[in-house]
Design a protein around this motif. Structure first.
Motif, PDB file in Angstrom:
ATOM      1  N   THR A  47      -3.946  13.959  -4.006  1.00  0.00           N
ATOM      2  CA  THR A  47      -3.485  15.455  -4.346  1.00  0.00           C
ATOM      3  C   THR A  47      -1.985  15.246  -4.841  1.00  0.00           C
ATOM      4  N   ASP A  48      -1.535  14.330  -5.221  1.00  0.00           N
ATOM      5  CA  ASP A  48      -0.214  14.064  -5.731  1.00  0.00           C
ATOM      6  C   ASP A  48       0.987  14.753  -4.961  1.00  0.00           C
ATOM      7  N   ARG A  49       0.925  14.299  -3.740  1.00  0.00           N
ATOM      8  CA  ARG A  49       1.911  14.712  -2.700  1.00  0.00           C
ATOM      9  C   ARG A  49       2.756  13.270  -2.380  1.00  0.00           C
ATOM     10  N   PRO A  50       3.976  13.242  -3.007  1.00  0.00           N
ATOM     11  CA  PRO A  50       4.607  11.753  -2.798  1.00  0.00           C
ATOM     12  C   PRO A  50       4.948  11.450  -1.252  1.00  0.00           C
ATOM     13  N   SER A  51       4.925  10.454  -1.120  1.00  0.00           N
ATOM     14  CA  SER A  51       5.074   9.615   0.035  1.00  0.00           C
ATOM     15  C   SER A  51       5.613   8.380  -0.091  1.00  0.00           C
ATOM     16  N   LEU A  52       6.090   7.593   0.704  1.00  0.00           N
ATOM     17  CA  LEU A  52       6.592   6.339   0.899  1.00  0.00           C
ATOM     18  C   LEU A  52       5.839   5.532   1.555  1.00  0.00           C
ATOM     19  N   CYS A  53       5.693   4.169   1.214  1.00  0.00           N
ATOM     20  CA  CYS A  53       5.060   2.978   1.995  1.00  0.00           C
ATOM     21  C   CYS A  53       6.309   2.623   3.001  1.00  0.00           C
ATOM     22  N   SER A  54       5.670   1.741   4.008  1.00  0.00           N
ATOM     23  CA  SER A  54       6.726   1.489   4.900  1.00  0.00           C
ATOM     24  C   SER A  54       7.709   0.355   4.327  1.00  0.00           C
ATOM     25  N   CYS A  55       7.560  -0.177   3.272  1.00  0.00           N
ATOM     26  CA  CYS A  55       8.525  -1.006   2.255  1.00  0.00           C
ATOM     27  C   CYS A  55       9.602  -0.104   1.637  1.00  0.00           C
ATOM     28  N   GLY A  56       9.537   1.038   1.712  1.00  0.00           N
ATOM     29  CA  GLY A  56      10.598   2.115   1.620  1.00  0.00           C
ATOM     30  C   GLY A  56      10.460   2.269   0.173  1.00  0.00           C
ATOM     31  N   LYS A  57       9.347   2.027  -0.629  1.00  0.00           N
ATOM     32  CA  LYS A  57       9.138   2.330  -2.090  1.00  0.00           C
ATOM     33  C   LYS A  57       7.938   3.342  -2.020  1.00  0.00           C
ATOM     34  N   SER A  58       7.995   4.078  -3.398  1.00  0.00           N
ATOM     35  CA  SER A  58       6.766   4.898  -3.572  1.00  0.00           C
ATOM     36  C   SER A  58       5.711   4.394  -3.602  1.00  0.00           C
ATOM     37  N   TYR A  59       4.560   5.106  -3.722  1.00  0.00           N
ATOM     38  CA  TYR A  59       3.034   4.528  -3.791  1.00  0.00           C
ATOM     39  C   TYR A  59       3.167   3.899  -5.136  1.00  0.00           C
ATOM     40  N   GLN A  60       3.882   4.433  -5.814  1.00  0.00           N
ATOM     41  CA  GLN A  60       3.937   3.787  -7.458  1.00  0.00           C
ATOM     42  C   GLN A  60       4.691   2.627  -7.786  1.00  0.00           C
ATOM     43  N   GLU A  61       5.322   2.340  -6.713  1.00  0.00           N
ATOM     44  CA  GLU A  61       6.285   1.294  -6.982  1.00  0.00           C
ATOM     45  C   GLU A  61       5.995   0.129  -6.021  1.00  0.00           C
ATOM     46  N   ASN A 215       4.049  -6.016   6.026  1.00  0.00           N
ATOM     47  CA  ASN A 215       3.292  -4.714   6.270  1.00  0.00           C
ATOM     48  C   ASN A 215       3.635  -3.797   4.847  1.00  0.00           C
ATOM     49  N   HIS A 216       2.603  -3.166   4.474  1.00  0.00           N
ATOM     50  CA  HIS A 216       3.008  -2.021   3.569  1.00  0.00           C
ATOM     51  C   HIS A 216       2.069  -0.916   4.136  1.00  0.00           C
ATOM     52  N   ILE A 217       2.577  -0.412   4.950  1.00  0.00           N
ATOM     53  CA  ILE A 217       1.671   1.006   5.875  1.00  0.00           C
ATOM     54  C   ILE A 217       2.052   2.131   4.892  1.00  0.00           C
ATOM     55  N   VAL A 218       0.908   2.390   4.453  1.00  0.00           N
ATOM     56  CA  VAL A 218       0.801   3.525   3.183  1.00  0.00           C
ATOM     57  C   VAL A 218       1.030   4.939   3.910  1.00  0.00           C
ATOM     58  N   TYR A 219       0.333   5.031   5.083  1.00  0.00           N
ATOM     59  CA  TYR A 219       0.743   6.319   5.870  1.00  0.00           C
ATOM     60  C   TYR A 219       0.580   6.270   7.173  1.00  0.00           C
ATOM     61  N   GLY A 220       1.480   6.699   8.083  1.00  0.00           N
ATOM     62  CA  GLY A 220       1.611   6.841   9.552  1.00  0.00           C
ATOM     63  C   GLY A 220       2.813   7.580   9.791  1.00  0.00           C
ATOM     64  N   ALA A 221       3.202   7.286  11.235  1.00  0.00           N
ATOM     65  CA  ALA A 221       4.400   7.881  11.753  1.00  0.00           C
ATOM     66  C   ALA A 221       5.660   7.582  11.137  1.00  0.00           C
ATOM     67  N   LYS A 222       6.838   8.203  11.096  1.00  0.00           N
ATOM     68  CA  LYS A 222       7.748   7.795  10.492  1.00  0.00           C
ATOM     69  C   LYS A 222       8.624   6.706  10.685  1.00  0.00           C
ATOM     70  N   GLY A 223       8.132   6.047  12.022  1.00  0.00           N
ATOM     71  CA  GLY A 223       8.969   5.010  12.616  1.00  0.00           C
ATOM     72  C   GLY A 223       8.541   3.693  11.737  1.00  0.00           C
ATOM     73  N   ARG A 224       7.665   3.892  11.069  1.00  0.00           N
ATOM     74  CA  ARG A 224       6.965   2.747  10.242  1.00  0.00           C
ATOM     75  C   ARG A 224       8.128   2.159   9.360  1.00  0.00           C
ATOM     76  N   LEU A 225       9.035   3.131   8.865  1.00  0.00           N
ATOM     77  CA  LEU A 225      10.112   2.716   7.957  1.00  0.00           C
ATOM     78  C   LEU A 225      11.389   2.040   8.572  1.00  0.00           C
ATOM     79  N   ASN A 226      11.191   2.099  10.127  1.00  0.00           N
ATOM     80  CA  ASN A 226      12.344   1.446  10.689  1.00  0.00           C
ATOM     81  C   ASN A 226      11.855   0.956  11.985  1.00  0.00           C
ATOM     82  N   TYR A 227      10.729  -0.307  11.979  1.00  0.00           N
ATOM     83  CA  TYR A 227      10.042  -0.365  13.107  1.00  0.00           C
ATOM     84  C   TYR A 227      10.731  -1.635  13.989  1.00  0.00           C
TER      85      TYR A 227
END
Length: 264
Positions: A47-61, A215-227
């Motif tokens: 649906t082209d709704r931008p989000s970040l992987c847990s690695c801090g990069k966009s899905y495209q990166e 880990n490359h967590i594609v979607y989840g709680a925001k805490g995934r970016l700072n585990y």
């Protein structure tokens, strides 16, 4: 699917700690890859709704998802292709997913068969209801909630969330593997999590070591970016909910809690 690959499906209602548990599990043994909520990740991408992987990069990166998501077609979502690519890119022998969509979980079960494992994660519904309401308030303040007038009605939404909690835990009881399942309670993480998860993984044949996968967590709680692996159980509902609100949730969720013997 490669017979050496196993899937652990963490089944838990939203705001129950599934993202933390998935990440925690990935650091309890070797070659475990936590993917996050694959169902939501696919939905966001298509649906082209931008989000970040847990690695801090966009899905495209992202070095993993940038090589997986572009191969997905809306009209025919090939889940086996996704798992094959995860194995190829990460070298995982165990994949952990925390999708909430029942259809996805049923398909996972068909793909992995005897290599399909489940963790049924339950959380005191009062904690879930408070967390969901706080999240709605944040979205309302940020101007991102589609129905702010409805979301602001606490009693109505508490009832709605209670019935959703009942429904989701009911079908989780029906879908989870009886012989290859671990029951966990978020509220008891501090006392039961380390021992139970390690024992569960050991029975699955997971090697104990330090060959951890990124880990490359594609979607989840925001805490995934700072585990952080520190176990911190949020029980703020005890002081932030009043007596009426606690009673409302207790009464509305009583049938399933009693029927299945939940300890809260």
């Amino acid at each position: 699917m490669d017979k050496n690959i196993k899937l652990i499906s963490i089944m838990g209602y939203a705001r129950s700690g599934t993202t933390f548990l998935g990440t925690y599990a990935s650091y309890c043994g070797e070659k475990i890859f936590y993917a996050g909520e694959i169902d939501k990740g696919i939905e966001k991408y298509l649906t082209d709704r931008p989000s970040l992987c847990s690695c801090g990069k966009s899905y495209q990166e992202c070095p993993v998802w940038s090589k997986i998501l572009p191969g997905i077609r809306r009209e025919n979502i090939d889940l086996e292709y996704i798992f094959d690519k995860i194995q190829e890119l990460t070298g995982a022998t165990i994949i952990v997913d925390s999708s909430k969509n029942l259809d996805y979980i049923k398909n996972f079960k068909k793909i992995f068969r005897s290599n399909f494992y489940t963790i049924h994660l339950k959380r005191n519904p009062k904690g879930v209801i408070l967390s969901r309401m706080n999240n709605r308030m944040r979205r309302i303040k940020a101007g991102r909630h589609p129905k702010p007038q409805l979301a602001n009605k606490y009693t109505l939404m508490a009832l709605y969330d209670s019935f959703e909690w009942i429904y989701h835990n009911y079908w989780m009881e029906k879908v989870k593997e009886k012989e290859r399942n671990l029951n966990l309670t978020y509220d008891s993480f501090e006392t039961e999590l380390p021992e139970k998860i390690n024992d569960f993984l050991q029975k699955m044949g997971v090697s104990q070591g330090e060959d951890f996968l990124e880990n490359h967590i594609v979607y989840g709680a925001k805490g995934r970016l700072n585990y952080s692996k520190a176990i911190k159980v949020n029980k703020s509902w005890r002081k932030d909910l009043n007596g009426y609100q606690k009673g409302l949730v207790d009464i509305s969720t009583w049938p399933i809690r009693t029927f299945y013997g939940y300890k809260f």
